[in-house]
Design a protein around this motif. Structure first.
Motif, short mmCIF file in Angstrom:
data_model
loop_
_atom_site.label_atom_id
_atom_site.label_comp_id
_atom_site.label_asym_id
_atom_site.label_seq_id
_atom_site.Cartn_x
_atom_site.Cartn_y
_atom_site.Cartn_z
N LEU A 49 9.70 -53.38 -20.47
CA LEU A 49 10.13 -52.10 -21.05
C LEU A 49 8.92 -51.31 -21.53
O LEU A 49 7.93 -51.87 -22.01
N HIS A 50 9.05 -49.98 -21.43
CA HIS A 50 8.03 -49.07 -21.97
C HIS A 50 8.72 -48.11 -22.93
O HIS A 50 9.80 -47.58 -22.64
N LEU A 51 8.07 -47.88 -24.06
CA LEU A 51 8.64 -47.06 -25.13
C LEU A 51 7.89 -45.73 -25.23
O LEU A 51 6.66 -45.71 -25.29
N THR A 52 8.65 -44.62 -25.24
CA THR A 52 8.08 -43.29 -25.46
C THR A 52 8.80 -42.67 -26.65
O THR A 52 10.03 -42.63 -26.68
N THR B 10 12.73 -42.75 -25.78
CA THR B 10 13.08 -43.08 -24.39
C THR B 10 12.53 -44.45 -24.07
O THR B 10 11.36 -44.74 -24.33
N VAL B 11 13.39 -45.29 -23.51
CA VAL B 11 12.99 -46.63 -23.08
C VAL B 11 13.22 -46.74 -21.59
O VAL B 11 14.32 -46.46 -21.10
N THR B 12 12.18 -47.13 -20.86
CA THR B 12 12.31 -47.29 -19.41
C THR B 12 11.93 -48.70 -19.01
O THR B 12 11.09 -49.34 -19.67
N GLY B 13 12.53 -49.17 -17.92
CA GLY B 13 12.20 -50.50 -17.45
C GLY B 13 12.81 -50.80 -16.10
O GLY B 13 14.04 -50.84 -15.98
N GLY C 245 13.41 -49.26 -13.26
CA GLY C 245 14.44 -48.39 -12.70
C GLY C 245 15.53 -47.99 -13.67
O GLY C 245 16.39 -47.17 -13.33
N LEU C 246 15.54 -48.51 -14.87
CA LEU C 246 16.56 -48.18 -15.86
C LEU C 246 15.94 -47.32 -16.97
O LEU C 246 14.77 -47.48 -17.31
N THR C 247 16.76 -46.43 -17.52
CA THR C 247 16.30 -45.55 -18.60
C THR C 247 17.38 -45.44 -19.66
O THR C 247 18.56 -45.28 -19.36
N GLY C 248 16.94 -45.54 -20.92
CA GLY C 248 17.83 -45.31 -22.04
C GLY C 248 17.19 -44.32 -22.98
O GLY C 248 15.97 -44.33 -23.17
N GLU C 249 18.00 -43.41 -23.55
CA GLU C 249 17.44 -42.38 -24.44
C GLU C 249 18.37 -42.15 -25.61
O GLU C 249 19.60 -42.25 -25.49
#
Length: 805
Positions: free
Chosen positions: A744-747, A793-796, A798-802
Motif C-alpha cells: 500500500l501507498h499512502l497520499t 488516498t490509499v493505493t495498492g 490496482g486498488l484505490t481507496g479514498e
C-alpha cells in the motif's frame, strides 16, 4: 499555577560530542514538536546492541533546544518547567547552566528556572543521555516523549504539585472528602491570604463553596487541609466514571493571584481475604490486562487521543483493569482511564538493587527511589482509576531478608503519602527463589523420574521442563518460605505465573489476598474459574492485553528456531503476545478471553494456518496457537486444517455450507475451547453452540470473494489531536482478505502522517514510511490534521481507496 504547553518550536539533534565547548545549534538540527520519540525514527537493524529487547532499535544521546523569552515583569513571577516524562538521564540547562537533572525515564519532574533567567531570550537546552546499552528489557523510546509545561505564578502560590483529594468515607448518597492544598510563600514578607474552594458535580452544578483565611510567613510551605461533606453524590467506578471538578483560588485583598483545577472521582477502596476487593462497597473482580507504555506505530510518544482509543478498545474487549508494566503510568493514560472507566494498577520499578540490564535504573536506585515513588504517588493521587500500587515487578531480592525490609520501606513511603490504596508486588516465585532454584529443580527432576518422565538436560529440554512443570515448581516449600518474606509488608500478594498456589495459599494463609498480577494468555479459563471461586483471589492480569514493541517474538508462533519465541531473530520487532495488536485490532485470543469472562454469548471461530498442518508448533507459554479469524486460504483447497471454536457451553456443532462436519464436547483439551480437524474448502463455516441440549447461539465465517476486492477506509477515532484510519483489503461483503500481502501507498493532503503500518511482528516497512504491506489484510494510518479538510488516498496493486474528513 498557570500551566502552558511548552511543546512547540524545539530544535533537535543527535548529540555527537559530549565535551563540546561551543553550544551553537547545528545546521542539521530538526524542528520537532513534543511529544517526540527519537528512537522510533531509527531504522531497526539486525546488529542492534539491544537486540530484540527494544525491537532492534538502540538509544542514543540527544539534544533539544528552545528559546524562552521573558520580560522584567515575568521575572517577578515563579517560573518552572514540568516534564511529564523523558527517557532517560535528562539534564536541563538554562543559558548554559545546569538547572536540574532527572534519571528515571518514567516519572515527571519539575525544574525551577528563575535563578538562571535573564530579561529577553533564554536558551532552554535538554540533554537526554540514552546511549548506554541494556537499560531496558522492552522498547523504552528515547527523548522527551511526553508533554512539557511552563508553570508560572505569583511568588505566593499554590505549589506546583497541586492539591490532593481523597474520599474518606462513602455512605449511601453522602461522601466525606479531604482536600489538602499546598501553599508556598516565596515573597520577602509575610502575607495574609484567602483560600477559596469551589466544587462542581459531573452535571456542572456547583455543589460546594468554601472560603478560609490563612497567614503565611516568608518561606512558608503550608498544607491547608479541610474535609467537606458532599451529598447526592455520583460515585466513580468502571461502570459509572463520573468526575467532579474542584477549583482552588488564592486571593490577596480580594484579587485572585493563583488558581488551580483538578478533576477527581468520589470512590472508596477496601480489600480483605473474605470479601475480596470492594469498590464503593461492591465486590469487584479484576479482568486485567498488563500493558507496556508504547503506542504502537507512534513509539513512545504519548498522546491523550492514543490512550482514549486504547482504553475504549480494551473495555470493549472485556477488560475492566490494566496493570502499567513496569513503571509509573503517563498522566494521559490515567486521564483516559478516569474518563472512560478502567481500573489501574500502577507500578514503580522493574528493578531495585539487582541489575536486569547492564545500565538500568539499579545504578541510581538507592539514591533516587524515594523521589520517584513520591512522584508516582502524587501524580496518581487524584486519579480515581488508580486503585492499586505495585512496588516492583519480579524483583529477585524481594524474598531475602534485606529485600523484604526494602519492600517494607517502599510500602511505608507510599502509605505516608497515600494510605487509601492497597499495595502489592508482582512476584515471580522462580526468580525470587534465587540460589534455591538448584534445589528446587533437583527435587522436580527427582519427582519426574519417579513418575517415569525422562529429561535429557539440554537447553530446550530445560525450557520444556520449566513450562510443563511450573505447577510443581511454584508450590515447592522453598518458594513458599520465600513468599512469606516477600509478601509480609504489602496489602496484597501479586502472583506472576503462580496459579497453582491459589488453593493451597487460600487455606494455609487465610488472611492473604492474592491477585494474578501476570498470567499466561492460554490459562485464562483455568485462572478465571479460581478467581470467581475464591474471595481472596481478586483478579487476573494477562500478559499482555495490548501488543508492544520489544521483547521480540515472545508470543510469535514459530515452526523453526529463531522465527519466534525466546531468541527471535531480526526482523522480528514486536512481542506479539497481546490480545490486541499494536494497531488496535483484536486477535482471536481476545475473543477467547471475552467468552471465558462470560461477556460474549456467540461462539468465535479461528483457523490454524493450513500451510503448517502436521508441523510441530514451537511456542512459548504466551502462545495459544497460530490461528486467525479467516476462512480464506487460496491454493490450499483439499488440504487438512484445524478449526478452533471458542464457546462457553456444553457442545459445538461445526457446519460447512449447512453440511454438519462434526459435533464435539467443549473443554476437553482447554476450557471454553474445542478443535475440529477438517479439510479446507471455500464456503461458509458455521459454529452452533449448545447448552443442556438446546441451541444457544451461532456465528459464521465465510471465504472472501477476491474477484470483487477493494480497499476499505474507516475513521476509527477522531480526537482533538489525532485521527486513526483503519484500512482493510475486503470483498464486496466487507469480508477481509487475509491470505494476501498487499503493498500500500499512502497520499495525504491536509494532515501530517505520524505512523503508517500494521500489527505484523516482523514489519517490512518503517512506521514513518508512506508505504506498508498489509498483515492479515489490514493496516493503520495515524494522522494529525493541519487543515480544515483532510484527504487520504490509499493505493495498492490496482486498488484505490479514498476518504475526506
Amino acid at each position: 499555577m498557570k500551566q502552558t504547553l511548552f511543546n512547540d518550536n524545539w530544535k533537535f539533534w543527535k548529540d555527537g560530542d559530549s565535551f563540546a565547548l561551543v553550544w551553537d545549534v547545528p545546521e542539521h538540527a530538526q524542528e520537532v514538536t513534543l511529544p517526540h520519540d527519537a528512537m522510533i525514527a531509527l531504522e531497526p537493524h539486525a546488529d542492534s546492541q539491544n537486540g530484540g529487547n527494544t525491537g532492534f532499535r538502540d538509544g542514543q544521546n540527544y539534544v533539544y533546544v528552545k528559546t524562552l523569552t521573558v520580560s522584567e515583569e515575568d521575572l517577578q513571577q515563579c517560573l518552572l518547567l514540568h516534564f511529564e516524562g523523558s527517557y532517560m538521564n535528562t539534564f536541563v540547562y538554562v543559558n548554559e547552566q545546569l538547572a536540574g537533572k532527572h534519571h528515571f525515564g518514567y516519572t515527571g519532574f519539575t525544574i525551577a528556572l528563575n535563578d538562571f533567567l535573564q530579561v529577553g531570550a533564554n536558551e532552554i537546552r535538554v540533554q537526554v543521555r540514552n546511549a548506554a546499552m541494556s537499560n531496558s528489557r522492552w522498547y523504552s523510546g528515547s527523548g522527551i516523549y511526553r508533554d512539557v509545561y511552563l508553570l508560572s505564578g505569583n511568588q505566593l502560590h499554590i505549589a506546583a504539585r497541586g492539591s490532593l483529594i481523597k474520599t474518606v468515607e462513602l455512605t449511601g448518597s453522602e461522601a466525606l472528602i479531604e482536600v489538602a492544598v499546598p501553599l508556598q510563600n516565596e515573597t520577602a514578607r509575610a502575607q495574609s491570604v484567602v483560600l477559596e474552594t469551589v466544587i462542581t458535580a459531573p452535571s456542572g452544578q456547583t455543589v460546594l463553596t468554601d472560603s478560609r483565611p490563612y497567614f503565611l510567613k516568608t518561606g512558608d510551605n503550608l498544607v491547608c487541609t479541610q474535609r467537606y461533606l458532599l451529598t447526592d453524590i455520583k460515585p466513580w467506578s468502571d461502570q459509572t466514571p463520573d468526575l467532579y471538578t474542584i477549583e482552588n483560588r488564592l486571593l490577596v485583598d480580594g484579587k485572585a493571584i493563583d488558581t488551580e483545577e483538578h478533576r477527581f472521582g468520589v470512590r472508596t477502596i477496601s480489600v480483605d481475604s473474605q470479601r475480596g476487593l470492594r469498590i464503593n462497597g461492591e465486590t469487584v473482580k479484576l479482568r486485567g490486562a498488563c500493558i507496556h507504555h508504547d503506542s504502537g506505530l507512534l513509539g513512545a510518544a504519548t498522546y491523550l487521543d492514543a490512550h482514549l482509543r486504547q482504553v475504549k478498545i480494551l473495555k470493549e474487549a472485556g477488560f475492566n483493569a490494566i496493570r502499567m508494566s513496569h513503571h509509573p503510568a503517563a498522566p494521559a493514560l490515567l486521564k483516559a482511564c478516569d474518563e472512560l472507566g478502567l481500573y489501574v494498577m500502577d507500578e514503580t520499578f522493574d528493578m531495585w538493587t539487582r541489575f536486569k540490564g547492564d545500565f538500568d535504573y539499579s545504578l541510581v536506585f538507592e539514591d533516587q527511589w524515594r523521589k520517584d515513588v513520591t512522584a508516582m504517588v502524587e501524580t496518581d493521587f487524584n486519579h480515581p482509576s488508580v486503585i492499586l500500587y505495585s512496588i516492583g515487578n519480579e524483583i529477585p531480592e524481594i524474598g531475602t531478608a534485606h529485600g523484604s525490609r526494602l519492600a517494607k520501606a517502599i510500602h511505608d513511603h507510599i502509605k505516608a503519602i497515600d494510605d487509601s490504596r492497597p499495595t502489592l508486588a508482582g512476584i515471580n516465585g522462580v526468580f525470587a527463589a534465587g540460589d534455591k532454584m538448584g534445589q528446587i529443580m533437583g527435587d522436580v527432576m527427582a519427582q519426574n523420574a519417579a513418575e517415569g518422565i525422562e529429561i535429557e538436560g539440554n537447553v530446550n529440554d530445560f525450557m520444556t521442563l520449566l513450562d510443563t512443570n511450573m505447577d510443581k515448581i511454584v508450590v515447592h516449600p522453598a518458594i513458599t518460605k520465600t513468599l512469606e518474606f516477600a509478601t509480609a509488608s504489602t496489602d496484597i500478594a501479586g502472583y506472576n505465573y503462580m496459579t497453582a498456589r491459589y488453593y493451597g495459599d487460600a487455606k494455609a494463609y487465610s488472611n492473604r489476598v492474592m491477585v494474578g498480577s501476570e498470567t499466561y494468555p492460554p490459562a485464562i479459563a483455568r485462572n478465571w474459574d479460581i478467581v470467581e471461586e475464591l474471595p481472596s483471589v481478586i483478579g487476573d492480569f494477562t500478559w499482555t492485553g495490548w501488543d508492544y514493541i520489544g521483547e521480540a517474538g515472545v508470543g510469535v508462533p514459530a515452526y523453526a528456531f529463531g522465527e519466534g519465541g525466546f531468541g527471535a531473530q531480526f526482523p522480528c520487532q514486536l512481542a506479539f503476545a497481546g490480545d490486541i495488536d499494536i494497531t488496535g485490532f483484536r486477535r482471536p485470543q481476545s475473543y477467547y478471553r471475552e467468552i471465558v469472562f462470560g461477556l460474549r454469548e456467540e461462539p468465535y471461530i479461528a483457523v490454524q494456518n493450513p500451510k503448517h498442518f502436521g508441523q510441530t508448533l514451537i511456542k512459548t507459554p504466551w502462545v495459544l496457537s497460530d490461528a486467525t479469524h479467516s476462512w480464506t486460504w487460496s491454493g490450499l483447497e483439499g488440504k487438512p486444517v484445524v478449526v478452533e471454536v471458542y464457546a462457553k457451553g456444553d457442545e459445538v456443532a461445526l457446519y460447512l455450507d449447512d453440511a454438519l462436519l462434526e459435533k464435539k464436547v467443549i473443554g476437553e483439551e482447554l476450557g471454553c475451547l474445542v478443535r475440529f480437524e477438517t479439510v479446507y474448502q471455500p464456503g461458509e463455516l458455521r459454529a452452533v453452540l449448545y447448552r443442556e441440549g438446546q441451541m444457544v447461539s451461532e456465528s459464521s465465517l465465510a471465504t472472501a470473494d477476491k474477484t470483487k476486492a477493494s480497499l476499505t477506509l474507516e475513521l476509527s477515532h477522531q480526537g482533538q489531536e489525532l485521527t486513526y484510519l483503519d484500512i482493510a483489503h475486503t470483498d464486496q461483503n466487507g469480508q477481509v482478505i487475509g491470505d494476501e500481502e498487499l503493498t500500500l501507498h499512502l497520499t495525504v493532503e491536509g494532515a501530517e502522517v505520524l505512523g503508517f503500518g500494521t500489527g505484523n511482528p516482523k514489519p517490512k516497512d518503517h512506521y514513518h514510511s508512506l508505504d506498508t504491506t498489509t498483515f492479515n489484510g489490514r493496516a493503520l494510518a495515524i494522522l494529525k490534521k493541519t487543515a480544515e479538510t483532510t484527504t487520504v488516498t490509499v493505493t495498492g496493486e490496482g486498488l484505490t481507496g479514498e476518504i475526506e474528513f
